[in-house]
Structure formats: structure tokens, C-alpha cells
Motif scaffolding. Structure first.
Motif, PDB file in Angstrom:
ATOM      1  N   CYS A  65       0.825  -1.225   0.000  1.00  0.00           N
ATOM      2  CA  CYS A  65       0.000   0.000   0.000  1.00  0.00           C
ATOM      3  C   CYS A  65       0.853   1.265   0.000  1.00  0.00           C
ATOM      4  O   CYS A  65       0.573   2.233   0.723  1.00  0.00           O
ATOM      5  CB  CYS A  65      -0.954   0.000   1.194  1.00  0.00           C
ATOM      6  SG  CYS A  65      -2.171  -1.336   1.131  1.00  0.00           S
ATOM      7  N   TYR A  83      -5.345  -0.094   6.520  1.00  0.00           N
ATOM      8  CA  TYR A  83      -5.501  -0.331   5.085  1.00  0.00           C
ATOM      9  C   TYR A  83      -6.539  -1.385   4.697  1.00  0.00           C
ATOM     10  O   TYR A  83      -6.733  -1.628   3.507  1.00  0.00           O
ATOM     11  CB  TYR A  83      -4.149  -0.709   4.475  1.00  0.00           C
ATOM     12  CG  TYR A  83      -3.195   0.460   4.459  1.00  0.00           C
ATOM     13  CD1 TYR A  83      -3.381   1.527   3.578  1.00  0.00           C
ATOM     14  CD2 TYR A  83      -2.126   0.525   5.350  1.00  0.00           C
ATOM     15  CE1 TYR A  83      -2.519   2.620   3.569  1.00  0.00           C
ATOM     16  CE2 TYR A  83      -1.265   1.606   5.349  1.00  0.00           C
ATOM     17  CZ  TYR A  83      -1.468   2.648   4.456  1.00  0.00           C
ATOM     18  OH  TYR A  83      -0.626   3.734   4.469  1.00  0.00           O
ATOM     19  N   LYS A  85     -10.494  -2.373   4.448  1.00  0.00           N
ATOM     20  CA  LYS A  85     -11.813  -1.742   4.504  1.00  0.00           C
ATOM     21  C   LYS A  85     -12.513  -2.086   5.817  1.00  0.00           C
ATOM     22  O   LYS A  85     -12.428  -3.215   6.295  1.00  0.00           O
ATOM     23  CB  LYS A  85     -12.681  -2.227   3.334  1.00  0.00           C
ATOM     24  CG  LYS A  85     -12.370  -1.586   2.010  1.00  0.00           C
ATOM     25  CD  LYS A  85     -13.281  -2.123   0.904  1.00  0.00           C
ATOM     26  CE  LYS A  85     -14.721  -1.725   1.131  1.00  0.00           C
ATOM     27  NZ  LYS A  85     -15.597  -2.163   0.007  1.00  0.00           N
ATOM     28  N   HIS A 121     -10.490  -6.770   1.087  1.00  0.00           N
ATOM     29  CA  HIS A 121     -10.071  -5.579   0.362  1.00  0.00           C
ATOM     30  C   HIS A 121      -8.961  -4.837   1.094  1.00  0.00           C
ATOM     31  O   HIS A 121      -9.056  -4.596   2.302  1.00  0.00           O
ATOM     32  CB  HIS A 121     -11.248  -4.611   0.175  1.00  0.00           C
ATOM     33  CG  HIS A 121     -12.280  -5.091  -0.783  1.00  0.00           C
ATOM     34  ND1 HIS A 121     -13.375  -5.843  -0.374  1.00  0.00           N
ATOM     35  CD2 HIS A 121     -12.409  -4.924  -2.135  1.00  0.00           C
ATOM     36  CE1 HIS A 121     -14.128  -6.115  -1.430  1.00  0.00           C
ATOM     37  NE2 HIS A 121     -13.580  -5.582  -2.504  1.00  0.00           N
ATOM     38  N   LEU A 123      -6.939  -1.131   0.909  1.00  0.00           N
ATOM     39  CA  LEU A 123      -7.072   0.215   0.353  1.00  0.00           C
ATOM     40  C   LEU A 123      -5.695   0.697  -0.082  1.00  0.00           C
ATOM     41  O   LEU A 123      -4.811   0.941   0.743  1.00  0.00           O
ATOM     42  CB  LEU A 123      -7.659   1.163   1.405  1.00  0.00           C
ATOM     43  CG  LEU A 123      -9.073   0.811   1.870  1.00  0.00           C
ATOM     44  CD1 LEU A 123      -9.486   1.690   3.035  1.00  0.00           C
ATOM     45  CD2 LEU A 123     -10.066   0.947   0.717  1.00  0.00           C
ATOM     46  N   ASP A 126      -6.428   4.938  -1.930  1.00  0.00           N
ATOM     47  CA  ASP A 126      -7.877   5.162  -1.879  1.00  0.00           C
ATOM     48  C   ASP A 126      -8.666   4.264  -2.831  1.00  0.00           C
ATOM     49  O   ASP A 126      -9.868   4.457  -3.023  1.00  0.00           O
ATOM     50  CB  ASP A 126      -8.224   6.630  -2.171  1.00  0.00           C
ATOM     51  CG  ASP A 126      -7.648   7.565  -1.112  1.00  0.00           C
ATOM     52  OD1 ASP A 126      -7.650   7.167   0.060  1.00  0.00           O
ATOM     53  OD2 ASP A 126      -7.209   8.666  -1.474  1.00  0.00           O
ATOM     54  N   ALA A 128      -9.933   0.392  -3.490  1.00  0.00           N
ATOM     55  CA  ALA A 128     -10.080  -0.901  -2.826  1.00  0.00           C
ATOM     56  C   ALA A 128      -9.694  -2.024  -3.778  1.00  0.00           C
ATOM     57  O   ALA A 128     -10.280  -2.167  -4.852  1.00  0.00           O
ATOM     58  CB  ALA A 128     -11.512  -1.086  -2.343  1.00  0.00           C
TER      59      ALA A 128
END
Length: 252
Positions: A65, A83, A85, A121, A123, A126, A128
Motif C-alpha cells: 500500500c 488499510y 476496509k 479488500h 485500500l 484510496d 479498494a
């Protein structure tokens, strides 16, 4: 839900002091892990259940990420709270609990043979991204608790979170977890015949329908027929998903 990393750790798998004999398992294993990470497209990390952190995180970018591997390693389980969801965090905790409940029923001598797989998911900038996460024991304590586990992260072939399954090495069975009913269901892997395996092998090598037809001496329409039946068997939508399915399930 509380943002507490201890929520991911359960009394059933509490790892206390490690004996000298147990520590002997560790010789050179990180070098082997690093070598595996260099040749794999997947992101790899290792969970240490005694210290409740990440012992190793590979440089493969999917799981990072935007961070460096060392930054994610230092974050440990805080990485999930930042990170994953929000909807999927509760799911991960439920998977963790269900997974350890399942694991407790397995004879200690067989525990290293099992792998749990599920989707959630992440992130990333921003956006997913649905990933598949596989966890398998690396080292056990003498009492059979998971001391260290290897996790493999790849892009999921599904469209939604969940898809929780447990596989046993060398076994044609697997177990799928129904989150709503809180039960494990025993199922059998899809069985492919030799013609279907041939078609998938040629697809994996990049051959077209016409080229495959020439290779195995049947018509392109017959290839399309077999391909359609394969999709129905595996409940996938295209050949990329089919190849991912057979790879993940060690059918090819």
C-alpha cells in the motif's frame, strides 16, 4: 470495533516461552523465505504469534500500500487497521476465530498440512483492491500451537470478500466456511479429465483456440465446448479466472 491488534490473537493459540528444541526449527529459514520471495509474483510475509508482529515482509508491492517492506513490518497488525476496509475488518476477525476453532480439531501431527484461504479488500491509494490471502503454519510449538505462519498475498479471482476455504495438502477435499451460519462444510475439489487438463495447459502456454485444436486434433468448436464446461465446473467467467483457479487449487 476496537482498533486493538490483540483482537487478532486468541487464547487457543497463545504462544508463551519457546524451548531450545523449538528454536532449532529456525535455522536459515528466513534466507529460504527471501529466496522464495525473489522468484514469486506474490507478496509474502511471516506472522510471529509469540511476539504478535510481522517477522518478515517481502518487497513485492501488492501488500505494501505504498510503503516499504520495512515500514509494513514495523506496523505489524496496525497495518490492517489502516488499510483494510472497515467492513472487512470484522470479517477478518471472524475468519481468525473460525480458523483457530477449525485448527484445534486437527491432530497435531497433521497441522502443518493445512492452509486457509480467504479474500478481503486492501485500500491502496484510496482504491479498494480485492486480494486473496493464504496462511499456512511454518513452525509449531511442542503443544501444536502456531508459532510462525507464512502468508501469501495475490489478486483475488472473485468479486467479493470472504470465499473462506481450508485445504489439506495431498487431499482432494476442502472445507468452506459459511459466515452467516457459522459452520464449515466439507466439499470435494473439482475433478478434471485429461482432455480438460490438456486444454488448460496449452492456454497457460499462450496458445490460441485454433492452435490448441491443432495440437490435440479436435475442432475449435470442440475446444470452445470443453472450455464452456470447464467454466461451469469451476464457476468462473473466463480463461484467466480458470487458470487462477486451477493454480490456486493445485489442479494443474
Amino acid at each position: 470495533m476496537s482498533e486493538n491488534v490483540n483482537d487478532f490473537f486468541f487464547p487457543k493459540n497463545t504462544v508463551g516461552n519457546i524451548s531450545v528444541e523449538e528454536k532449532d526449527q529456525l535455522k536459515n529459514y528466513l534466507q529460504v523465505t527471501e529466496a522464495f520471495a525473489r522468484v514469486s509474483y506474490m507478496s509474502i510475509y511471516i506472522i510471529d504469534y509469540q511476539n504478535r508482529n510481522f517477522e518478515y515482509v517481502s518487497d513485492n508491492p501488492l501488500f505494501l500500500c505504498g510503503h516499504s517492506a520495512d515500514e509494513v513490518r514495523k506496523m505489524g497488525y496496525d497495518f490492517y487497521f489502516k488499510y483494510v476496509k472497515k467492513d472487512d475488518l470484522d470479517l477478518l476477525l471472524k475468519i481468525n476465530q473460525a480458523g483457530f476453532d477449525f485448527y484445534e480439531r486437527i491432530p497435531v501431527s497433521e497441522r502443518k498440512l493445512y492452509t486457509i484461504s480467504y479474500d478481503f479488500h486492501l485500500l491502496n491509494k484510496d482504491k479498494a483492491v480485492l486480494i486473496n490471502h493464504k496462511l499456512t503454519p511454518l513452525f509449531l510449538t511442542e503443544a501444536g500451537k502456531i508459532w510462525k505462519a507464512m502468508c501469501l498475498v495475490s489478486l483475488s479471482t472473485h468479486t467479493d470478500s470472504g470465499n473462506i476455504t481450508v485445504f489439506k495438502q495431498g487431499n482432494n477435499e476442502f472445507w468452506s466456511y459459511d459466515v452467516k451460519e457459522d459452520i464449515w462444510r466439507n466439499e470435494e475439489k473439482v475433478k478434471l479429465n485429461e482432455r480438460e487438463l490438456d486444454i488448460l495447459r496449452y492456454y497457460a502456454q499462450g496458445y490460441t483456440i485454433n492452435e490448441i485444436a491443432e495440437k490435440i486434433f479436435i475442432s475449435p468448436d470442440t475446444i470452445k465446448f470443453h472450455r464452456r464446461k470447464l467454466f461451469e465446473k469451476m464457476q468462473v467467467n473466463n480463461i484467466s479466472e480458470a487458470l487462477s483457479y486451477v493454480t490456486n487449487n493445485k489442479l494443474l
